[in-house]
Scaffold this motif. Structure first.
Motif, mmCIF file in Angstrom:
data_model
loop_
_atom_site.group_PDB
_atom_site.id
_atom_site.type_symbol
_atom_site.label_atom_id
_atom_site.label_comp_id
_atom_site.label_asym_id
_atom_site.label_seq_id
_atom_site.Cartn_x
_atom_site.Cartn_y
_atom_site.Cartn_z
ATOM 1 N N ASP A 1 27.166 102.757 16.664
ATOM 2 C CA ASP A 1 28.190 102.963 15.890
ATOM 3 C C ASP A 1 28.609 104.213 15.441
ATOM 4 O OD1 ASP A 1 28.356 100.012 15.944
ATOM 5 O OD2 ASP A 1 27.611 99.762 13.952
ATOM 6 N N THR B 1 21.179 95.219 17.339
ATOM 7 C CA THR B 1 22.124 95.601 16.460
ATOM 8 C C THR B 1 22.501 94.235 15.685
ATOM 9 O OG1 THR B 1 23.176 97.220 17.721
ATOM 10 C CG2 THR B 1 24.507 96.379 16.237
ATOM 11 N N SER C 1 23.716 101.622 12.686
ATOM 12 C CA SER C 1 23.560 101.474 14.226
ATOM 13 C C SER C 1 23.943 103.014 14.647
ATOM 14 C CB SER C 1 24.401 100.502 14.711
ATOM 15 O OG SER C 1 24.415 100.703 16.040
#
Length: 262
Positions: free
Chosen positions: A116, A95, A113
């Motif tokens: 996320d 990430t 991501s």
């Protein structure tokens, strides 16, 4: 005998004094020793009074002889519009590296991501520390579709996109095929796989939902080793910082996509 001119102050003899010798006119920088630039000199004449025409200028060359250089080419992936999937175990730094690579490219690039997007679910979030079950699988599938939609939308508007996820080589549900279905066949997967000691150390620095037990990290890392022999490019960033890993990623992608077409 030379005649004097009037009574005009040249001496009693009426003769002009010898003029002092004049120093030669220095040549201009880069020009022949004539004291004149080429444009100020008359063209050379051949016998019979024929004046040859000036030599033709080469293409791209102006009257000063300056030849413009070709435009600089950006190293690595340059200005290519790409869809990249960065794969790696927890603690690989995927990430952080993906975000740095996206932020330092010379063209618009987005970073999405999967973790996320999964955490967009607040109430009822399927915590990965609770293990894999139908609930977590459903949220994973939803998050992957959402990431794929976002990536396609960015690409359709000329913006590159890099996604990151812990894709397992032996798990069809969370496998590479699903990503290619949602993003497109042009998706470029790259595996980030440092040594086990490195991922354990990085995982220990995490907090909240992102931190896993050492046993889980070791299990995921062991399964990621299945990417060796798959044909996918693998970067061992055990000895690289974030900037160095992002540079290695860009160089790896440049080799995959090949030189730009002319």
């Amino acid at each position: 005998m030379q005649q004097g001119v009037g009574g005009g102050g040249w001496g009693q003899s009426g003769q002009h004094p010898q003029a002092p010798p004049q120093p030669p006119i220095p040549s201009a920088q880069g020009w022949p020793g004539t004291g004149q630039p080429p444009s100020a000199r008359p063209p050379a004449r051949e016998p019979g009074g024929y004046v040859p025409p000036p030599p033709p200028q080469a293409p791209g060359q102006d009257a000063t002889g300056h030849i413009p250089l070709p435009p600089a080419v950006a190293p690595g992936t340059g200005a290519a519009t790409l869809a990249v999937l960065l794969i790696g175990p927890a603690g690989a730094g995927k990430t952080t590296v993906a975000r740095h690579w996206a932020a330092t490219r010379p063209v618009p690039t987005a970073h999405v991501s999967l973790d996320d997007v999964r955490e967009w679910v607040c109430s009822g979030f399927a915590d990965p520390q609770a293990g894999w079950n139908d609930h977590s699988e459903a949220q994973y599938r939803l998050a992957r579709r959402t990431c794929g939609f976002a990536a396609r939308n960015f690409l359709a508007n000329g913006i590159s996109c890099i996604l990151d996820d812990a894709v397992f080589p032996d798990r069809p549900v969370v496998g590479l095929g699903g990503w290619k279905r949602h993003v497109g066949p042009a998706l470029l997967p790259v595996v980030l796989l440092p040594g086990l000691e490195v991922v354990l150390e990085r995982n220990a620095a995490r907090s909240g939902n992102r931190r896993l037990s050492d046993e889980e990290v070791a299990r995921i890392h062991g399964r990621m080793a299945g990417w060796y022999g798959s044909g996918l490019p693998i970067i061992d960033n055990s000895q690289l910082d974030v900037e160095g890993t992002a540079r290695a990623l860009d160089e790896t992608l440049a080799r995959v996509i090949g030189p730009p077409a002319h």
